[in-house]
Design an enzyme around this catalytic site. Sequence first.
Site, short mmCIF file in Angstrom:
data_model
loop_
_atom_site.label_atom_id
_atom_site.label_comp_id
_atom_site.label_asym_id
_atom_site.label_seq_id
_atom_site.Cartn_x
_atom_site.Cartn_y
_atom_site.Cartn_z
N ASP A 9 7.23 -67.18 26.32
CA ASP A 9 7.47 -68.47 25.71
C ASP A 9 6.14 -68.87 25.06
OD1 ASP A 9 8.62 -71.11 25.28
OD2 ASP A 9 7.28 -71.77 26.89
N ASP A 11 5.11 -72.51 23.53
CA ASP A 11 4.61 -73.86 23.88
C ASP A 11 4.47 -74.00 25.39
OD1 ASP A 11 4.67 -74.92 21.21
OD2 ASP A 11 6.85 -75.05 21.38
N GLY A 46 11.10 -76.55 26.53
CA GLY A 46 12.06 -75.48 26.24
C GLY A 46 13.33 -75.95 25.55
N ARG A 49 14.70 -79.38 19.39
CA ARG A 49 14.28 -80.67 18.83
C ARG A 49 15.39 -81.72 18.91
NH1 ARG A 49 12.36 -79.93 12.94
NH2 ARG A 49 11.25 -78.25 14.02
N SER A 116 11.04 -73.06 19.42
CA SER A 116 10.44 -73.85 18.34
C SER A 116 10.64 -73.25 16.96
CB SER A 116 8.95 -74.01 18.58
OG SER A 116 8.35 -74.66 17.48
N ASN A 118 8.70 -74.23 14.72
CA ASN A 118 7.32 -74.24 14.23
C ASN A 118 6.51 -73.05 14.74
OD1 ASN A 118 7.21 -76.83 12.72
ND2 ASN A 118 7.76 -77.70 14.71
N ASP A 170 7.16 -71.63 31.13
CA ASP A 170 6.64 -72.82 31.84
C ASP A 170 7.76 -73.85 32.04
OD1 ASP A 170 6.83 -73.54 29.06
OD2 ASP A 170 5.65 -75.31 29.52
C1 BG6 Z 1 9.90 -75.64 22.70
C2 BG6 Z 1 9.22 -76.83 23.33
O1 BG6 Z 1 9.07 -74.54 22.72
O2 BG6 Z 1 10.27 -75.93 21.35
C3 BG6 Z 1 10.11 -78.05 23.21
O3 BG6 Z 1 8.97 -76.56 24.70
C4 BG6 Z 1 10.47 -78.28 21.75
O4 BG6 Z 1 9.43 -79.17 23.75
C5 BG6 Z 1 11.14 -77.04 21.19
O5 BG6 Z 1 11.36 -79.41 21.63
C6 BG6 Z 1 11.51 -77.18 19.70
O6 BG6 Z 1 10.33 -77.28 18.97
P1 BG6 Z 1 10.24 -77.59 17.43
O7 BG6 Z 1 8.81 -77.22 17.10
O8 BG6 Z 1 11.24 -76.74 16.70
O9 BG6 Z 1 10.52 -79.05 17.25
MG MG Z 2 7.40 -73.78 27.07
#
Ligand code: BG6
Ligand code: MG
Length: 240
Positions: A9, A11, A46, A49, A116, A118, A170
Amino acid sequence: MGMCGIIFDLDGVLCYTDHYHYLAWKALADRLSLPFDEQVNNRLRGVSRMESLEIILSLGSKTYSQEEKEQMAAEKNRLYRSYLERMGPEALAPGAVDVLRALRENGWKTGIGSSSKNAPLILERTGLDGFFDAVADGSQITKSKPDPEVFRLAARKLRLSPDECAVVEDASAGILAANAGGFFSIGLGDAAQAPGCRAVLNALYELPDSAGAYTAAPQNSRDYNKAIELDPRFADAYYN
Ligand code: BG6
Ligand code: MG
């Protein structure tokens, strides 16, 4: 074949972007006068969004249209990305690069399994791109953790089967996702308490020393009745 892949993972495991998520959601929650705090933020680990937004909006009683929700998610993401743009390798977990180097030198294939969208920006900003044989992220999946889709995709890209891979997480949702997909789950921090967590790490830098022991561990049995008993919300994710 034994275990030879490790899917991370991103983040909260390899880098500490979780605080930026918190700050960006907090700004939105404050504007909407919603009582958002670190404890609620932990529930978002995890989680995608839009699902995170739903959890935050459930702190209040107002309802919003789909369009309004999309605008809110975009507002949060703009602020979040402004933090990411200013972030660098200092956001990495201690020893992250050494861990990846050591594992790869010892023949492990490495992958990312992140909810994510991102993830590519984060890998670029932290200098981690180049350390992975496969990246699966939120822009390539339709179901987020605790569904195992993102880990299954990462394993497919590694050309490994789930029982050849460990997953480092995590988030409880991530441990559940790993177990549901037939992976060997390794929990960091709070995730160690998740039902069915197979191994625990106190810190990421312990991983290279522990990894050898995992290869000898019995494979996932997929018998997670006990975990489902503890948390029936995740029954679907175990059996799809
Ligand atoms: C996960 C995070 O990795 O990504 C979450 O733990 C987050 O908190 C999710 O909401 C989505 O992320 P993003 O960057 O696409 O908004
Ligand atoms: Mg995580």
